[in-house]
Design an enzyme around this catalytic site. Sequence first.
Site, short mmCIF file in Angstrom:
data_model
loop_
_atom_site.label_atom_id
_atom_site.label_comp_id
_atom_site.label_asym_id
_atom_site.label_seq_id
_atom_site.Cartn_x
_atom_site.Cartn_y
_atom_site.Cartn_z
CB CYS A 50 -0.89 -0.29 1.24
SG CYS A 50 -1.72 1.21 1.81
CB CYS A 84 0.57 1.64 4.02
SG CYS A 84 -1.16 1.27 3.94
#
Length: 107
Positions: free
Chosen positions: A35, A38
């Site tokens: 991600c 992230c």
Amino acid sequence: MTTAVAVKEVTAGEFEQEVNQYKGKVLVDFYAPWCQPCKMIAPVVEQIAGEKPDLKVVKVDADNAQELMVKYGIRGIPTLLLIENGEVLNTQVGAASVLQVRTFVGE
């Protein structure tokens, strides 16, 4: 300048003891290695961990913690949860700046 503090990786099996039974505030970062947002928030979370020694900071790999995702109603990552004595105080979804996360955890 604050020193970098290692943010502890917690598995779904360790979550109850490491987070819910902890006496005090815990910042939980639900993330996934693939991600991009992230990856953007990871250094922010590490900086907050270094700035706030009284705040326990842990990360949970969302791909390996589906039951926690369901339990806490997490539909997107990154998601930050602020938990104190097993109770969710606050939730934030998406990448955030250091200032936003400082505000989130309560300056």
